[in-house]
Design a protein around this motif. Structure first.
Motif, PDB file in Angstrom:
ATOM      1  N   GLU A 420      12.327   1.503  -6.457  1.00 29.04           N
ATOM      2  CA  GLU A 420      14.103   2.732  -6.360  1.00 29.04           C
ATOM      3  C   GLU A 420      14.429   3.213  -5.274  1.00 29.04           C
ATOM      4  N   PHE A 421      15.342   4.296  -4.594  1.00 31.19           N
ATOM      5  CA  PHE A 421      15.789   4.955  -3.849  1.00 31.19           C
ATOM      6  C   PHE A 421      15.974   6.220  -4.009  1.00 31.19           C
ATOM      7  N   ARG A 422      15.794   7.459  -4.163  1.00 34.25           N
ATOM      8  CA  ARG A 422      16.145   8.694  -4.728  1.00 34.25           C
ATOM      9  C   ARG A 422      15.452   9.740  -4.167  1.00 34.25           C
ATOM     10  N   ARG A 423      16.549  10.942  -4.321  1.00 27.98           N
ATOM     11  CA  ARG A 423      17.505  11.995  -2.782  1.00 27.98           C
ATOM     12  C   ARG A 423      16.721  12.710  -3.761  1.00 27.98           C
ATOM     13  N   ILE A 424      15.489  13.539  -2.605  1.00 30.96           N
ATOM     14  CA  ILE A 424      14.871  14.812  -3.024  1.00 30.96           C
ATOM     15  C   ILE A 424      16.112  16.119  -3.444  1.00 30.96           C
ATOM     16  N   PRO A 425      15.961  16.444  -4.317  1.00 35.76           N
ATOM     17  CA  PRO A 425      17.466  17.841  -4.856  1.00 35.76           C
ATOM     18  C   PRO A 425      17.055  17.970  -3.555  1.00 35.76           C
ATOM     19  N   HIS A 426      18.275  19.017  -3.363  1.00 37.86           N
ATOM     20  CA  HIS A 426      18.770  20.277  -2.364  1.00 37.86           C
ATOM     21  C   HIS A 426      18.120  19.416  -1.066  1.00 37.86           C
ATOM     22  N   SER A 427      17.441  18.530  -0.328  1.00 38.68           N
ATOM     23  CA  SER A 427      16.875  18.375   0.795  1.00 38.68           C
ATOM     24  C   SER A 427      17.866  17.317   1.319  1.00 38.68           C
ATOM     25  N   ASP A 428      17.632  17.022   2.689  1.00 40.69           N
ATOM     26  CA  ASP A 428      18.271  15.796   3.368  1.00 40.69           C
ATOM     27  C   ASP A 428      17.406  14.909   3.601  1.00 40.69           C
ATOM     28  N   GLU A 429      16.125  14.606   2.372  1.00 43.91           N
ATOM     29  CA  GLU A 429      15.346  13.592   2.455  1.00 43.91           C
ATOM     30  C   GLU A 429      15.918  12.632   0.848  1.00 43.91           C
ATOM     31  N   CYS A 430      15.084  11.392   1.479  1.00 41.45           N
ATOM     32  CA  CYS A 430      15.339  10.402   0.146  1.00 41.45           C
ATOM     33  C   CYS A 430      13.264   9.255  -0.022  1.00 41.45           C
ATOM     34  N   ILE A 431      12.906   9.585  -0.729  1.00 40.08           N
ATOM     35  CA  ILE A 431      12.021   8.431  -1.466  1.00 40.08           C
ATOM     36  C   ILE A 431      12.246   7.435  -1.702  1.00 40.08           C
ATOM     37  N   VAL A 432      11.771   6.363  -1.485  1.00 34.02           N
ATOM     38  CA  VAL A 432      11.864   4.851  -1.346  1.00 34.02           C
ATOM     39  C   VAL A 432      10.431   4.469  -1.910  1.00 34.02           C
ATOM     40  N   ALA A 433      10.514   3.707  -3.535  1.00 30.94           N
ATOM     41  CA  ALA A 433       9.168   3.351  -3.759  1.00 30.94           C
ATOM     42  C   ALA A 433       9.181   2.013  -5.000  1.00 30.94           C
ATOM     43  N   ILE A 434       8.275   1.633  -4.455  1.00 29.16           N
ATOM     44  CA  ILE A 434       8.027   0.718  -5.244  1.00 29.16           C
ATOM     45  C   ILE A 434       6.820   0.848  -6.118  1.00 29.16           C
ATOM     46  N   HIS A 435       7.061   0.683  -7.638  1.00 28.77           N
ATOM     47  CA  HIS A 435       6.338   1.051  -8.869  1.00 28.77           C
ATOM     48  C   HIS A 435       5.803  -0.758  -9.656  1.00 28.77           C
ATOM     49  N   ASP A 436       5.006  -0.330 -10.101  1.00 31.48           N
ATOM     50  CA  ASP A 436       4.063  -1.506 -11.022  1.00 31.48           C
ATOM     51  C   ASP A 436       4.748  -2.810 -10.751  1.00 31.48           C
ATOM     52  N   TYR A 437       4.451  -3.288  -9.186  1.00 26.56           N
ATOM     53  CA  TYR A 437       4.538  -4.078  -8.707  1.00 26.56           C
ATOM     54  C   TYR A 437       3.294  -5.296  -9.005  1.00 26.56           C
ATOM     55  N   LEU A 438       3.462  -6.343  -9.243  1.00 28.86           N
ATOM     56  CA  LEU A 438       2.219  -7.225  -9.960  1.00 28.86           C
ATOM     57  C   LEU A 438       2.106  -8.802  -8.722  1.00 28.86           C
ATOM     58  N   PRO A 439       1.704  -8.837  -7.456  1.00 30.50           N
ATOM     59  CA  PRO A 439       1.973  -9.794  -6.570  1.00 30.50           C
ATOM     60  C   PRO A 439       0.499 -11.102  -7.267  1.00 30.50           C
ATOM     61  N   SER A 440       1.818 -11.701  -6.744  1.00 29.42           N
ATOM     62  CA  SER A 440       1.717 -13.286  -7.053  1.00 29.42           C
ATOM     63  C   SER A 440      -0.254 -13.660  -6.363  1.00 29.42           C
ATOM     64  N   LEU A 441      -0.297 -13.056  -5.356  1.00 26.71           N
ATOM     65  CA  LEU A 441      -0.523 -13.011  -4.093  1.00 26.71           C
ATOM     66  C   LEU A 441      -2.189 -12.952  -4.411  1.00 26.71           C
ATOM     67  N   PRO A 442      -3.360 -13.432  -3.908  1.00 25.51           N
ATOM     68  CA  PRO A 442      -4.722 -13.105  -4.107  1.00 25.51           C
ATOM     69  C   PRO A 442      -4.865 -11.628  -3.521  1.00 25.51           C
ATOM     70  N   TRP A 443      -5.454 -11.207  -4.545  1.00 27.50           N
ATOM     71  CA  TRP A 443      -5.742  -9.371  -4.474  1.00 27.50           C
ATOM     72  C   TRP A 443      -5.812  -8.963  -3.172  1.00 27.50           C
ATOM     73  N   PHE A 444      -7.118  -9.645  -2.742  1.00 27.22           N
ATOM     74  CA  PHE A 444      -7.606  -9.911  -0.976  1.00 27.22           C
ATOM     75  C   PHE A 444      -6.712  -9.920   0.140  1.00 27.22           C
ATOM     76  N   ILE A 445      -5.941 -11.040   0.299  1.00 28.26           N
ATOM     77  CA  ILE A 445      -4.700 -11.457   0.791  1.00 28.26           C
ATOM     78  C   ILE A 445      -3.567 -10.840   0.349  1.00 28.26           C
ATOM     79  N   TYR A 446      -3.221 -10.158  -0.275  1.00 27.49           N
ATOM     80  CA  TYR A 446      -2.235  -9.180  -0.610  1.00 27.49           C
ATOM     81  C   TYR A 446      -1.951  -8.155   0.288  1.00 27.49           C
ATOM     82  N   ARG A 447      -3.629  -7.105  -0.063  1.00 24.90           N
ATOM     83  CA  ARG A 447      -3.677  -6.090   0.708  1.00 24.90           C
ATOM     84  C   ARG A 447      -3.819  -5.767   2.195  1.00 24.90           C
ATOM     85  N   TYR A 448      -3.819  -7.006   2.818  1.00 19.52           N
ATOM     86  CA  TYR A 448      -3.776  -7.385   4.170  1.00 19.52           C
ATOM     87  C   TYR A 448      -2.382  -7.940   4.967  1.00 19.52           C
ATOM     88  N   THR A 449      -2.271  -8.927   4.211  1.00 21.03           N
ATOM     89  CA  THR A 449      -0.813  -9.165   4.560  1.00 21.03           C
ATOM     90  C   THR A 449       0.102  -8.526   4.392  1.00 21.03           C
TER      91      THR A 449
END
Length: 483
Positions: A420-449
């Motif tokens: 999601e891309f979300r504007r912060i109210p009354h500001s000139d900033e935006c939040i970009v967020a990934i939520h509840d993503y479950l990667p297929s790569l092995p966890w250790f490999i995912y964290r460092y790649t």
């Protein structure tokens, strides 16, 4: 039934953080005069009663927040995101709190709540605020942004069991026979006992005289952190030598406190950074009915220690439930500048174009007629990740994409993955967020790649937006035709 025997309907109060240390105590107080909708992410071991209904709610999800507030009159907002909310959490607590507050405020507007009561910290005036206090003030402004009346209760150090600040102070006193006290320990603060905080919150609900006001509250004494340590040692029956030093900085102090108390740095660092501010209630921001706590610091310490002993006995007599399985999920949240005159919908479209150019010539992005975006390898056109734009859940200030597939996604487990891309109210900033993503790569490999690659991409996008001219390109369109 006779007309004069008609019963008055009890108000319905939603309580966020109902399983937390303040929320747990507040539930009992509220049920004396209201029905409570208790909100928590995990309600597996909770049971409804005549006055309390438990609802599972992840406030990182706007749809969850909207469902949680159905049929509610008032809400008490006790949320703070200092602790990680996923197995891998990439992002600061300030940015997490923006999303939580914005979801809650928008849901409150949709469900037509009469009031939000928000527990915050005392905000010093005419000072550069710490990250923790700046975030508390930002959350307050976001909660007010959609028109629901907000009453903010601002407290200093709250003395009670299982909190944040006082348990840290107690551990320092208990574990250090000789205490080296830096300059910030002489800063004045306004401690308040947990029961006095509960009374202030309770009396604020439905109180129209406090609508859209910020109220400072405090106990009967103003004292330094050093004095609080001294009085705590007396109540605990300990003898401690205290030595004042002028050279231990806040940065060194936060590391020292974290190591000494064995408390997570995610919680300790922001709290210690705030201790340089004088946190005392100001008369002009106080209310005669709710601001003046009655319990002294020593009394509150004694009550807290007694309650902790009782809780320890109860824990020993109850079998521990099986620990829930840990989901290998990811939450990554970054804050980026928003070009002049642009909104979240614009920046999400522009991001896809910019990313398409950044990953050339090895990868590409394609979009089809259903607004599904696909990050693919160029040679084999193998989809690595696919996102589908959610038109019904998006606005100009929030663009939502559901993660729908690709080689990098765990297809068997993914249910709520989204970008999601979300504007912060009354500001000139935006939040970009990934939520509840479950990667297929092995966890250790995912964290460092893949995880590191995403942070690098967001850093580059932030830099790119900073360099854009005042009038950036209009109506960006992703061109996918290969030349």
């Amino acid at each position: 039934m006779m007309k004069n025997q008609e019963t008055k309907k009890r108000p319905v109060v939603a309580l966020t953080g109902a399983s937390g240390y303040i929320g747990h105590h507040l539930v009992n107080k509220l049920t004396e005069h209201a029905d409570v909708v208790a909100l928590s992410r995990n309600i597996n071991n909770k049971q409804d009663t005549a006055q309390v209904t438990w609802r599972s709610c992840d406030l990182f999800s706007m749809s969850d927040a909207e469902k949680a507030l159905e049929g509610v009159d008032f809400a008490v907002y006790l949320v703070h995101s200092m602790k990680p909310s996923a197995k891998l959490t990439q992002g600061s607590f300030e940015n997490m709190d923006v999303i939580l507050a914005d979801n809650f405020a928008q849901a409150a507007k949709k469900q037509r709540l009469k009031q939000i009561v928000y527990l915050s910290g005392i905000i010093p005036e005419n000072e550069k605020l710490s990250r923790h206090l700046s975030s508390r003030l930002e959350v307050e402004n976001i909660l007010r942004a959609y028109g629901t009346p907000v009453t903010t209760i601002r407290a200093g150090l709250i003395v009670g069991p299982k909190g944040s600040s006082f348990p840290i102070l107690k551990k320092l006193v208990k574990r250090l026979p000789v205490m080296v006290l830096p300059k910030w320990t002489r800063t004045k603060t306004h401690p308040i006992a947990l029961p006095d905080v509960l009374t202030a919150l309770d009396k604020s609900i439905g109180n129209q005289t406090l609508s859209n006001r910020a109220i400072d509250i405090g106990g009967p004494e103003i004292m330094s952190y050093k004095e609080m340590m001294r009085q705590t040692t007396e109540v605990m029956g300990l003898r401690r030598k205290m030595i004042n030093v002028p050279f231990l900085t806040v940065k060194l102090s936060r590391l020292w406190v974290s190591l000494t108390t064995n408390s997570p740095k995610e919680m300790v660092y922001p709290l210690i950074e705030s201790l340089t501010h004088p946190m005392t209630a100001k008369p002009e921001h106080m209310d005669e009915e709710i601001s003046f706590g009655k319990i002294t610091f020593k009394q509150s310490v004694h009550q807290t220690l007694q309650e902790e002993k009782q809780n320890a006995k109860e824990r020993k007599s109850v079998m521990k439930p099986n620990a829930p399985s840990i989901q290998q999920d990811v939450r990554s949240v970054q804050r980026i500048p928003l070009p002049a005159g642009k909104d979240a919908d614009w920046v999400s479209n522009y991001y896809m174009i910019w990313l398409h150019q950044l990953i050339h010539p090895f990868l590409k992005i394609e979009v089809d007629e259903t607004n599904e975006y696909s990050i693919q390898t160029r040679l084999l056109s193998l989809p690595l990740l696919t996102f589908r734009y959610s038109e019904d859940r998006s606005t100009v200030n929030r663009s939502l994409y559901y993660i729908t597939g690709g080689a990098f996604e765990n297809k068997a487990e993914n249910k709520r993955g989204r970008l999601e891309f979300r504007r912060i109210p009354h500001s000139d900033e935006c939040i970009v967020a990934i939520h509840d993503y479950l990667p297929s790569l092995p966890w250790f490999i995912y964290r460092y790649t893949q995880a590191k690659a995403h942070l690098w991409v967001m850093y580059q996008f932030h830099k790119h937006l900073m360099k854009l001219e005042v009038h950036p390109p209009n109506n960006p369109i992703l061109v996918t035709t290969e030349t």
